[in-house]
Write a protein that holds these residues in place. Structure first.
Motif, short mmCIF file in Angstrom:
data_model
loop_
_atom_site.label_atom_id
_atom_site.label_comp_id
_atom_site.label_asym_id
_atom_site.label_seq_id
_atom_site.Cartn_x
_atom_site.Cartn_y
_atom_site.Cartn_z
N LYS B 101 66.20 -0.53 150.02
CA LYS B 101 67.86 -1.09 150.26
C LYS B 101 67.29 -2.30 150.98
CE LYS B 101 71.89 0.23 150.82
NZ LYS B 101 73.18 1.73 151.23
N PRO B 102 67.96 -3.80 150.81
CA PRO B 102 67.60 -4.65 152.20
C PRO B 102 68.35 -4.61 152.86
CG PRO B 102 67.21 -5.72 149.20
CD PRO B 102 67.41 -4.34 149.25
N ALA B 103 68.03 -5.18 153.92
CA ALA B 103 69.11 -5.39 155.30
C ALA B 103 69.94 -5.62 154.84
CB ALA B 103 68.29 -5.84 156.50
N HIS B 104 71.19 -6.27 154.99
CA HIS B 104 72.38 -6.12 154.75
C HIS B 104 73.68 -6.06 155.90
CE1 HIS B 104 73.04 -1.91 153.22
NE2 HIS B 104 74.06 -2.68 153.37
N ASP B 105 74.78 -6.64 155.66
CA ASP B 105 75.52 -6.22 156.87
C ASP B 105 76.81 -5.46 155.91
OD1 ASP B 105 75.90 -8.55 158.60
OD2 ASP B 105 76.54 -10.00 156.79
N THR B 106 77.26 -4.44 156.86
CA THR B 106 77.54 -3.10 156.45
C THR B 106 79.16 -3.64 156.29
OG1 THR B 106 77.39 -1.98 158.46
CG2 THR B 106 75.57 -2.07 157.29
N ASP B 107 79.68 -1.93 155.94
CA ASP B 107 81.14 -1.96 156.25
C ASP B 107 81.62 -1.65 157.27
OD1 ASP B 107 80.38 0.06 155.96
OD2 ASP B 107 81.28 0.59 153.88
N TRP B 108 80.72 -0.91 158.28
CA TRP B 108 81.15 -0.21 159.38
C TRP B 108 80.48 -1.54 160.96
CZ3 TRP B 108 75.84 -0.31 161.82
CH2 TRP B 108 74.97 0.15 160.91
N GLY B 109 80.64 -3.15 159.82
CA GLY B 109 80.37 -3.58 160.96
C GLY B 109 79.04 -3.91 161.89
N GLY B 110 77.95 -3.75 160.77
CA GLY B 110 76.44 -4.00 161.56
C GLY B 110 76.14 -4.08 160.62
N TYR B 111 74.56 -3.78 160.94
CA TYR B 111 73.48 -4.64 159.46
C TYR B 111 72.12 -3.32 159.61
CZ TYR B 111 70.44 -8.37 158.32
OH TYR B 111 69.72 -9.58 157.14
N SER B 112 72.15 -3.30 158.65
CA SER B 112 71.31 -2.28 157.94
C SER B 112 70.49 -2.78 156.58
CB SER B 112 71.64 -0.57 157.85
OG SER B 112 71.77 -0.05 157.34
N GLY B 113 68.97 -2.03 156.77
CA GLY B 113 68.66 -1.36 155.63
C GLY B 113 67.56 -0.23 155.72
N TYR B 114 67.29 0.30 154.34
CA TYR B 114 66.17 1.04 154.60
C TYR B 114 64.58 0.79 153.73
CZ TYR B 114 70.03 4.70 154.72
OH TYR B 114 70.54 5.00 155.52
N PHE B 115 63.50 1.59 154.72
CA PHE B 115 62.60 1.47 153.79
C PHE B 115 62.23 2.99 153.63
CE2 PHE B 115 61.12 0.94 158.56
CZ PHE B 115 59.95 1.98 158.83
N ALA B 116 61.33 3.19 152.86
CA ALA B 116 60.10 4.46 152.72
C ALA B 116 58.95 3.86 153.83
CB ALA B 116 60.58 4.34 151.05
N ASP B 117 58.97 5.29 153.84
CA ASP B 117 56.87 5.19 154.50
C ASP B 117 56.21 5.97 152.73
OD1 ASP B 117 56.60 8.23 154.19
OD2 ASP B 117 56.64 8.26 156.53
N PRO B 118 55.36 5.85 153.45
CA PRO B 118 53.91 5.73 152.65
C PRO B 118 54.09 7.19 151.77
CG PRO B 118 52.56 4.98 154.20
CD PRO B 118 54.01 4.89 154.07
N ASP B 119 55.12 8.28 152.53
CA ASP B 119 55.15 9.48 151.80
C ASP B 119 56.32 10.00 150.98
OD1 ASP B 119 52.30 11.86 151.80
OD2 ASP B 119 52.54 10.23 153.40
N GLY B 120 57.35 8.90 151.28
CA GLY B 120 58.34 8.46 150.53
C GLY B 120 59.74 8.90 151.61
N HIS B 121 59.56 9.35 152.72
CA HIS B 121 60.49 9.31 154.01
C HIS B 121 60.86 8.33 154.22
CE1 HIS B 121 58.04 13.01 154.48
NE2 HIS B 121 57.14 13.15 155.21
N PRO B 122 62.51 8.30 153.91
CA PRO B 122 63.40 6.92 154.54
C PRO B 122 63.48 6.61 155.37
CG PRO B 122 64.56 8.91 153.21
CD PRO B 122 62.62 9.86 153.53
N TRP B 123 63.33 5.61 156.27
CA TRP B 123 63.58 4.68 157.83
C TRP B 123 64.19 4.22 157.69
CZ3 TRP B 123 61.29 5.51 162.45
CH2 TRP B 123 60.33 6.36 162.84
N GLU B 124 66.27 4.16 158.07
CA GLU B 124 66.86 3.68 158.18
C GLU B 124 67.08 2.35 159.02
OE1 GLU B 124 71.16 4.04 159.13
OE2 GLU B 124 71.77 2.42 158.42
N VAL B 125 66.47 0.67 159.44
CA VAL B 125 66.39 0.35 159.99
C VAL B 125 68.19 -0.48 160.83
CG1 VAL B 125 65.13 -1.93 161.46
CG2 VAL B 125 64.08 -0.36 159.18
#
Lengths: 142, 142
Positions: B101-125
């Motif tokens: 999920k590309p980084a974007h402005d969020t409805d909670w007033g922040g800015y966030s995106g997600y990537f998956a590592d090579p095994d699919g483990h999701p990380w939010e940034v």
């Protein structure tokens, strides 16, 4: 139980690929406590990040590797003694946790057990004489 | 990217049950930043532990809730600015991570995106103006 996540272990299918991603790609500092081809530890702020073979992690937690209760991650709480491990395991069970693997002496010289929280998330509770605690209670890796 | 896991979110099916387990059973300190019925945050040494509805977490990370790539857990790295979020997302992609999920402005007033590592483990940034950083870079929750 101190409120502390000491270590997060990601189960991986290709350890070298995963190490390259975290060490070379993201710049995480690899600890010399790592064992090439076996397990990788990274020093991070707060919790230690570990990479381990997914099948090994599932077996260690006594969970089927492809089962619905295993997402390839385990959280760990490190305690300061074997007795403290037993106390935390009892506390977790009394709180409604499910014992996945009773605490026992491990082949790496420590003492460890696993419980699952009410949603099945696995937690290891471990005493590891090779991982000293820092002043703030976090693990201090070389 | 600082080598830091800021927050670990466990996807849960019954939030009240999970809160009872962690707060009452294990004695973790619930933060006043929690929103009853929505999300619970616990202050722990190092990484913050969060409990959130499993389906919401999967949707937030743009993953199917029952799919093989989602074990009901997401790690999070909090950055100090929107620009720093973008930089970390780019770094993760360049390292072989998959943008969920590309980084974007969020409805909670922040800015966030997600990537998956090579095994699919999701990380939010994430950049979250409501979660200040402490001197050591960890999140300071009320």
């Amino acid at each position: 139980m101190e409120p502390r996540i000491s270590l997060i272990t990601l189960g991986v299918t290709d350890l070298e690929r995963a190490v390259r991603f975290y060490r070379d790609g993201l710049g995480f500092p690899l600890s010399s406590a790592s064992v090439p081809g076996e397990v990788a530890f990274f020093r991070t702020g707060g919790a230690v990040l570990a990479l381990w073979h997914r099948a090994s992690l599932a077996a260690d937690a006594n969970l089927p590797p492809g089962g619905p209760g295993f997402g390839g991650i385990a959280l760990a709480h490190n305690a300061r003694s074997k007795e403290a491990v037993d106390a935390v395991m009892s506390q977790a069970q009394a709180a409604g946790g499910r014992i996945l693997k009773p605490a026992h002496d491990t082949d790496w010289g420590g003492y460890s057990g696993y419980f699952a929280d009410p949603d099945g998330h696995p937690w290891e509770v471990a005493w590891n004489p090779g991982f000293p605690f820092g002043p703030d209670g976090s693990l201090q890796l070389p």
